[in-house]
Design a protein around this motif. Sequence first.
Motif, PDB file in Angstrom:
ATOM      1  N   GLN A   1      48.349  22.878  41.345  1.00  0.00           N
ATOM      2  CA  GLN A   1      49.884  23.481  41.554  1.00  0.00           C
ATOM      3  C   GLN A   1      50.099  24.798  40.625  1.00  0.00           C
ATOM      4  O   GLN A   1      51.023  26.099  40.800  1.00  0.00           O
ATOM      5  N   ASP A   2      48.970  25.320  40.128  1.00  0.00           N
ATOM      6  CA  ASP A   2      49.377  25.964  38.964  1.00  0.00           C
ATOM      7  C   ASP A   2      48.797  27.373  39.139  1.00  0.00           C
ATOM      8  O   ASP A   2      49.212  28.367  38.450  1.00  0.00           O
ATOM      9  N   ALA A   3      48.040  27.666  40.583  1.00  0.00           N
ATOM     10  CA  ALA A   3      47.858  28.524  41.206  1.00  0.00           C
ATOM     11  C   ALA A   3      49.376  29.275  41.792  1.00  0.00           C
ATOM     12  O   ALA A   3      50.288  28.581  42.411  1.00  0.00           O
ATOM     13  N   PRO A   4      48.497  31.093  41.752  1.00  0.00           N
ATOM     14  CA  PRO A   4      49.807  32.046  42.009  1.00  0.00           C
ATOM     15  C   PRO A   4      49.865  31.672  43.694  1.00  0.00           C
ATOM     16  O   PRO A   4      49.147  31.320  44.075  1.00  0.00           O
TER      17      PRO A   4
ATOM     18  N   SER B   1      51.391  33.700  30.497  1.00  0.00           N
ATOM     19  CA  SER B   1      52.711  34.702  30.444  1.00  0.00           C
ATOM     20  C   SER B   1      51.120  35.378  31.498  1.00  0.00           C
ATOM     21  O   SER B   1      51.859  37.086  30.987  1.00  0.00           O
ATOM     22  N   SER B   2      49.808  34.806  31.869  1.00  0.00           N
ATOM     23  CA  SER B   2      49.458  35.840  32.836  1.00  0.00           C
ATOM     24  C   SER B   2      49.640  36.533  34.036  1.00  0.00           C
ATOM     25  O   SER B   2      50.309  35.847  34.510  1.00  0.00           O
ATOM     26  N   SER B   3      49.614  37.419  34.419  1.00  0.00           N
ATOM     27  CA  SER B   3      50.000  38.375  35.786  1.00  0.00           C
ATOM     28  C   SER B   3      49.078  37.132  37.068  1.00  0.00           C
ATOM     29  O   SER B   3      48.075  36.589  36.432  1.00  0.00           O
ATOM     30  N   ALA B   4      49.787  37.415  38.139  1.00  0.00           N
ATOM     31  CA  ALA B   4      48.842  36.461  39.574  1.00  0.00           C
ATOM     32  C   ALA B   4      47.985  37.095  39.767  1.00  0.00           C
ATOM     33  O   ALA B   4      47.007  36.546  39.794  1.00  0.00           O
ATOM     34  N   LYS B   5      47.177  38.084  39.465  1.00  0.00           N
ATOM     35  CA  LYS B   5      46.384  39.053  39.662  1.00  0.00           C
ATOM     36  C   LYS B   5      45.660  38.806  38.659  1.00  0.00           C
ATOM     37  O   LYS B   5      44.048  38.428  39.009  1.00  0.00           O
ATOM     38  N   THR B   6      45.651  38.558  37.563  1.00  0.00           N
ATOM     39  CA  THR B   6      44.703  37.868  36.039  1.00  0.00           C
ATOM     40  C   THR B   6      44.719  36.540  36.554  1.00  0.00           C
ATOM     41  O   THR B   6      43.218  35.769  36.825  1.00  0.00           O
TER      42      THR B   6
ATOM     43  N   VAL C   1      33.161  47.058  32.997  1.00  0.00           N
ATOM     44  CA  VAL C   1      34.269  45.245  33.520  1.00  0.00           C
ATOM     45  C   VAL C   1      34.507  45.913  34.751  1.00  0.00           C
ATOM     46  O   VAL C   1      35.317  45.357  35.868  1.00  0.00           O
ATOM     47  N   LYS C   2      35.352  46.885  33.972  1.00  0.00           N
ATOM     48  CA  LYS C   2      36.962  47.710  34.644  1.00  0.00           C
ATOM     49  C   LYS C   2      35.972  47.992  36.280  1.00  0.00           C
ATOM     50  O   LYS C   2      36.636  48.282  37.677  1.00  0.00           O
ATOM     51  N   ALA C   3      35.013  49.149  36.027  1.00  0.00           N
ATOM     52  CA  ALA C   3      34.364  49.646  36.507  1.00  0.00           C
ATOM     53  C   ALA C   3      33.628  48.721  37.888  1.00  0.00           C
ATOM     54  O   ALA C   3      34.019  48.686  39.231  1.00  0.00           O
ATOM     55  N   VAL C   4      33.105  47.797  37.477  1.00  0.00           N
ATOM     56  CA  VAL C   4      32.563  46.629  38.539  1.00  0.00           C
ATOM     57  C   VAL C   4      33.670  45.357  39.459  1.00  0.00           C
ATOM     58  O   VAL C   4      32.792  44.740  39.469  1.00  0.00           O
ATOM     59  N   SER C   5      35.109  45.633  38.693  1.00  0.00           N
ATOM     60  CA  SER C   5      36.090  44.803  38.741  1.00  0.00           C
ATOM     61  C   SER C   5      35.859  43.555  38.989  1.00  0.00           C
ATOM     62  O   SER C   5      36.290  42.134  39.193  1.00  0.00           O
ATOM     63  N   LEU C   6      35.336  43.226  37.679  1.00  0.00           N
ATOM     64  CA  LEU C   6      35.164  41.746  36.837  1.00  0.00           C
ATOM     65  C   LEU C   6      36.014  40.892  36.513  1.00  0.00           C
ATOM     66  O   LEU C   6      36.953  40.342  36.745  1.00  0.00           O
ATOM     67  N   VAL C   7      37.460  42.724  36.438  1.00  0.00           N
ATOM     68  CA  VAL C   7      38.558  42.160  35.961  1.00  0.00           C
ATOM     69  C   VAL C   7      39.310  43.290  36.132  1.00  0.00           C
ATOM     70  O   VAL C   7      39.265  43.789  35.835  1.00  0.00           O
ATOM     71  N   SER C   8      40.455  42.434  36.497  1.00  0.00           N
ATOM     72  CA  SER C   8      41.663  43.777  37.183  1.00  0.00           C
ATOM     73  C   SER C   8      43.242  44.708  36.906  1.00  0.00           C
ATOM     74  O   SER C   8      43.533  44.789  36.640  1.00  0.00           O
ATOM     75  N   SER C   9      42.919  43.098  35.827  1.00  0.00           N
ATOM     76  CA  SER C   9      43.969  43.191  34.752  1.00  0.00           C
ATOM     77  C   SER C   9      44.253  44.814  33.809  1.00  0.00           C
ATOM     78  O   SER C   9      43.364  44.760  32.660  1.00  0.00           O
TER      79      SER C   9
END
Length: 226
Positions: free
Chosen positions: A136-139, A114-119, A34-42
């Motif tokens: 408005q919940d969007a970063p 509690s999640s980061s903007a990237k997540t 998942v990290k390798a294909v950049s599906l989730v960057s957190s």
Amino acid sequence: MKCGYFTCSKNALLSLNILYILISILVIGVAVYVKAVSLVSSYTIIGTAIGCGVFLLFLACMGFIGAVKHHQICLFFYMVILFLLFLVQFSLAIALLAVSTEGQKTLIERGWNSSSAKTKIDVMTVGSCCGLTHWQDAPQSCPSTLECCQGDIDSRYECCGGQSNNMISGCRCETCFDDLKEYLNIGYKVTGAIGLFISITEIIGVWLAARFRNQKDPTADPNAFL
């Protein structure tokens, strides 16, 4: 030799821990993929998944070695840790299966906040949605490049930038909760069912370890104490 005695208990415990080893390798492999294909960057999410996989692998190796060598101390700690893991996982599985839609929404809101903007951007990109329950919940740093925001629509539909004129006409992107709630509900149920199944195997593992630990090895010195 009848099943239920030393050899049968040993083989059952070995088989169970081989299953745990395979599951742990699968968890680690999926997280890396998942990290390798950049599906989730957190890194937090990926790191947590890999950490759980490594912990399960360590525990399975402890049980496997304890079963092969009939090691009393190793089996004892394996049994204790596995029982504590069973209590936690069984409780979580029941909670996931029993949680209501409102409960799901509350839990998701806590996780979102509690999640980061990237997540958050990862979630919005995968679901093509804007914000959790409102745009408005969007970063604030989220680009207006979501699929649902594209097309020959005037500037009022510049979604998810935190700077748009959506107050006039509303963002045409669905909120992430509305867009994904059906999948989230299925995810809760499936995750709870899988967790319940694994927790059952864990209590079986505790029983097998306790039983095997108190059985005498027929090839050992008959005068030796367990």
